[in-house]
Design a protein around this motif. Structure first.
Motif, PDB file in Angstrom:
ATOM      1  N   THR A 102      -3.970   2.497  -3.903  1.00 20.59           N
ATOM      2  CA  THR A 102      -5.351   2.735  -4.338  1.00 20.59           C
ATOM      3  C   THR A 102      -5.967   1.543  -5.054  1.00 20.59           C
ATOM      4  OG1 THR A 102      -4.642   3.692  -6.465  1.00 20.59           O
ATOM      5  CG2 THR A 102      -4.860   5.198  -4.583  1.00 20.59           C
ATOM      6  N   HIS A 103      -5.291   0.418  -5.092  1.00 23.48           N
ATOM      7  CA  HIS A 103      -5.857  -0.766  -5.751  1.00 23.48           C
ATOM      8  C   HIS A 103      -7.182  -1.128  -5.076  1.00 23.48           C
ATOM      9  CE1 HIS A 103      -6.285  -4.953  -7.097  1.00 23.48           C
ATOM     10  NE2 HIS A 103      -5.466  -4.627  -8.090  1.00 23.48           N
ATOM     11  N   PRO A 104      -8.169  -1.594  -5.857  1.00 23.81           N
ATOM     12  CA  PRO A 104      -9.482  -1.939  -5.276  1.00 23.81           C
ATOM     13  C   PRO A 104      -9.406  -2.908  -4.098  1.00 23.81           C
ATOM     14  CG  PRO A 104      -9.619  -1.927  -7.667  1.00 23.81           C
ATOM     15  CD  PRO A 104      -8.191  -1.699  -7.332  1.00 23.81           C
ATOM     16  N   ILE A 105      -8.447  -3.837  -4.120  1.00 23.21           N
ATOM     17  CA  ILE A 105      -8.363  -4.804  -3.026  1.00 23.21           C
ATOM     18  C   ILE A 105      -7.983  -4.123  -1.718  1.00 23.21           C
ATOM     19  CG2 ILE A 105      -5.919  -5.391  -3.287  1.00 23.21           C
ATOM     20  CD1 ILE A 105      -8.810  -7.833  -2.533  1.00 23.21           C
ATOM     21  N   GLY A 135      -0.659  -3.226   7.498  1.00 21.96           N
ATOM     22  CA  GLY A 135      -2.013  -2.802   7.122  1.00 21.96           C
ATOM     23  C   GLY A 135      -2.505  -3.509   5.876  1.00 21.96           C
ATOM     24  N   VAL A 136      -1.617  -3.686   4.901  1.00 20.59           N
ATOM     25  CA  VAL A 136      -1.986  -4.378   3.658  1.00 20.59           C
ATOM     26  C   VAL A 136      -2.327  -5.839   3.945  1.00 20.59           C
ATOM     27  CG1 VAL A 136      -1.094  -5.214   1.448  1.00 20.59           C
ATOM     28  CG2 VAL A 136      -0.672  -2.842   2.148  1.00 20.59           C
ATOM     29  N   ILE A 137      -1.504  -6.521   4.725  1.00 20.64           N
ATOM     30  CA  ILE A 137      -1.750  -7.929   5.034  1.00 20.64           C
ATOM     31  C   ILE A 137      -3.063  -8.082   5.793  1.00 20.64           C
ATOM     32  CG2 ILE A 137      -0.918  -9.908   6.380  1.00 20.64           C
ATOM     33  CD1 ILE A 137       1.936  -8.927   5.737  1.00 20.64           C
ATOM     34  N   SER A 138      -3.321  -7.178   6.725  1.00 22.20           N
ATOM     35  CA  SER A 138      -4.579  -7.229   7.475  1.00 22.20           C
ATOM     36  C   SER A 138      -5.772  -7.101   6.543  1.00 22.20           C
ATOM     37  CB  SER A 138      -4.596  -6.117   8.527  1.00 22.20           C
ATOM     38  OG  SER A 138      -5.841  -6.062   9.189  1.00 22.20           O
ATOM     39  N   LEU A 515       1.983  -4.630  -6.814  1.00 20.21           N
ATOM     40  CA  LEU A 515       1.634  -3.356  -6.195  1.00 20.21           C
ATOM     41  C   LEU A 515       2.882  -2.695  -5.606  1.00 20.21           C
ATOM     42  CD1 LEU A 515      -1.634  -4.200  -4.194  1.00 20.21           C
ATOM     43  CD2 LEU A 515      -1.443  -3.143  -6.443  1.00 20.21           C
ATOM     44  N   PRO A 516       3.108  -1.399  -5.906  1.00 17.20           N
ATOM     45  CA  PRO A 516       4.217  -0.673  -5.268  1.00 17.20           C
ATOM     46  C   PRO A 516       3.744  -0.117  -3.913  1.00 17.20           C
ATOM     47  CG  PRO A 516       3.205   0.686  -6.978  1.00 17.20           C
ATOM     48  CD  PRO A 516       2.431  -0.610  -6.939  1.00 17.20           C
ATOM     49  N   LEU A 517       4.091  -0.800  -2.848  1.00 12.59           N
ATOM     50  CA  LEU A 517       3.520  -0.474  -1.543  1.00 12.59           C
ATOM     51  C   LEU A 517       4.286   0.611  -0.794  1.00 12.59           C
ATOM     52  CD1 LEU A 517       2.606  -4.022  -0.152  1.00 12.59           C
ATOM     53  CD2 LEU A 517       1.184  -2.416  -1.456  1.00 12.59           C
ATOM     54  N   PHE A 518       5.596   0.712  -1.007  1.00 13.71           N
ATOM     55  CA  PHE A 518       6.408   1.643  -0.229  1.00 13.71           C
ATOM     56  C   PHE A 518       6.850   2.824  -1.091  1.00 13.71           C
ATOM     57  CE2 PHE A 518       7.969  -2.639   1.538  1.00 13.71           C
ATOM     58  CZ  PHE A 518       6.864  -2.745   2.380  1.00 13.71           C
ATOM     59  N   ASP A 519       7.275   3.871  -0.420  1.00 10.24           N
ATOM     60  CA  ASP A 519       7.922   4.991  -1.092  1.00 10.24           C
ATOM     61  C   ASP A 519       9.278   4.495  -1.589  1.00 10.24           C
ATOM     62  OD1 ASP A 519       9.324   7.244  -1.848  1.00 10.24           O
ATOM     63  OD2 ASP A 519       8.825   8.403  -0.059  1.00 10.24           O
TER      64      ASP A 519
END
Length: 539
Positions: A102-105, A135-138, A515-519
């Motif tokens: 949910t980070h603004p970026i 998806g994050v890198i994109s 950022l914690p991206l994964f479960d």
């Protein structure tokens, strides 16, 4: 049962990150003996004595499941107040690792579920990681107007291929392994063929370009991404495409995103330094792993509070100038602990946990065997190795299964004749258990001694003597390990904050965050260092 207090620390600015690291340092220093200890020396050095006796007496009475929940910050109301404070403080001082996109970026991020073609060959963990990270890198690339990505430590090219075929980004897959480059190219060719057959109209497909290169330093990586004379700065270059074509297409025309999915040890660190030193790298998404393989600079306590410039030889830890203010060095044992996972720990079944505790006990008792009977071997710092450990685990499992079958057979015989099988009625109620554990210990020792080429030089009576000596203390292995694993998440936090602080120390031109991206239950190393350079068109 009580749970830990909510997190009270922030790392939104360099000063806040530094304050957090100072709090961690103050907490960890009194527990350095516990952090620096190694379970193989548990019996040799009486390591249970470095744990508060009240804590150990309490935890030895705990159920296995309660021990497994301790590293997650879950305490019991009846525990000593000092133990409860230790566990809850650990939770408060450790970074919050629950998945958060949910980070603004990442606003309006589009995570595309992978189809069978792109996900072929991926285990569930890898699919989860690649799906989200792509998806994050994109999204990050879009935010900084980048059309090219350098995938550092690309492995078999899973991430690079998803970025290329699904998100239409130009990608260079950089890895030290020639085999990985070959696999990446072959897999990319198969995927490209599928996409071409699927599309009725002719379309331009972006296929990852592979570069085989051992990144020896951040300078190597920065020089590569800055597109200077590649042959001058990179040893052992082997590429699947013409070097000039790659550089012209990917480097000279477009800003770059440096990305890495679990780039091992110092490779993640070199990524961060290369990002800072590379003009074309506009964004960074780095998820590290294998902290145990980090190089570490020795800390001189006498100069810890004198602000110093970094030494000319860059190490993996510490990275930041701020970390040099603190008299905290980690060492191999601490970095090993940072690789532990509270989520994985609490997901273990009681049976598996007990087997793990037993294996640690057998290994520690085996070390005592070596100390007593093969001191010259101990001096050479023997490593039994992962292969040997896996073999012994399989042998122990088979032996355990045979013992279970024997018990079941005895029970059936008892029911049939209506009387106890006297041949297994030993001197006391704990004797059968003692014999079972000893049989497993003996199997462990025989395997280890064989691997060290000294298996025929020991009598069984010697093994029995050692096992009788250590057996009263084996129940302390579980509590001891649980406390150390609980410390691991704070050590990982400190390493992550050091990397973040390094980026924050570069000034206002870089916006950096974790950022914690994964479960974390699926992928325990889930924290990404994300950074963007401010430039034209960005606020």
């Amino acid at each position: 049962m009580a749970s830990a207090a909510p997190q009270r620390h922030s790392c939104d600015s360099a000063s806040e990150t530094l304050e957090w690291m100072h709090a961690i340092t103050s907490f960890l220093l009194p527990f350095k003996p516990l952090i620096d200890s190694h379970v193989v020396n548990f019996f040799k050095d009486n390591l249970w004595e470095i744990v508060d006796k009240e804590w150990m007496d309490c935890l030895c009475k705990e159920s296995v499941q309660n021990l497994l929940q301790l590293p997650s910050g879950i305490v019991r109301d009846y525990w000593p107040s000092s133990l409860k404070k230790f566990v809850t403080d650990l939770k408060v001082l450790s970074i919050f690792r629950e998945q958060n996109l949910t980070h603004p970026i990442l606003q309006s991020i589009n995570v595309v579920p992978l189809g069978t073609v792109l996900s072929q060959g991926m285990i569930a963990k890898k699919k989860h990681e690649v799906e989200i990270l792509a998806g994050v890198i994109s999204k990050i690339a879009e935010a900084c107007d980048a059309e090219a990505v350098v995938d550092v430590g690309s492995g078999q090219g899973y991430l690079a291929q998803v970025l290329s075929f699904e998100y239409r980004l130009s990608v260079i897959a950089l890895d030290a392994s020639v085999h990985h480059a070959t696999v990446t190219k072959a897999r990319s060719d198969r995927i490209a063929k599928h996409y071409k057959n699927k599309c009725a109209t002719e379309q331009q497909l972006k296929v990852p370009q592979t570069v085989t290169c051992r990144v020896l330093s951040s300078d190597t990586l920065a020089n590569l991404t800055n597109a200077v004379d590649l042959q001058k700065h990179v040893t052992g270059v082997k590429q699947e495409a013409n070097k000039e074509d790659i550089l012209n297409e990917h480097f000279e025309k477009h800003p770059l995103v440096l990305a890495g999915l679990h780039a091992c040890g110092d490779l993640s660190v070199n990524m961060l330094r290369a990002f800072v030193g590379c003009g074309r790298a506009k964004a960074l998404v780095s998820i590290g792993c294998c902290y145990n393989l980090l190089s570490e600079e020795e800390v001189d306590p006498s100069s810890c509070f004198e602000f110093q410039e970094p030494c000319c030889i860059s190490t993996g830890f510490p990275m930041s100038k701020g970390a040099k203010l603190f008299p905290l060095s980690l060492g191999k044992s601490a970095r090993d602990l940072a690789c532990q996972s509270a989520e994985r720990w609490r997901s273990l079944t009681t049976e598996i946990a007990l087997q793990n505790f037993d294996v640690h006990a057998y290994r520690a008792a085996f070390q005592l065997v070596l100390e007593k009977h093969f001191p010259e071997v101990v001096k050479s710092s023997p490593s039994i190795g992962r292969q040997g450990k896996a073999l012994r685990r399989r042998r122990l499992s088979k032996l355990l299964e045979s013992q279970i079958e024997e018990k079941q057979s005895q029970a059936m015989e008892y029911n049939e004749i209506g009387a106890e099988v006297t041949s297994h009625d030993y001197s006391g109620p704990t004797e059968p258990v003692w014999k079972e554990k000893y049989a497993l210990f003996k199997e462990f020792c025989e395997s280890g001694l064989l691997r060290l080429s000294c298996g025929s030089q020991l009598q069984e009576s010697d093994l029995i003597k050692v096992w009788r000596e250590v057996q009263p203390f084996t129940e302390m292995i579980g509590p001891f390990w649980s406390l150390r694993v609980a410390l691991g998440q704070m050590i990982e936090t400190y390493i992550l904050l050091d990397r973040l602080l390094y980026l924050q120390e570069q000034g206002d031109s870089i916006n950096a965050f974790l950022l914690p991206l994964f479960d974390p239950a699926v992928s325990p190393r889930n924290m990404a260092a994300v950074a963007m350079k401010f430039g034209k068109g960005h606020s």
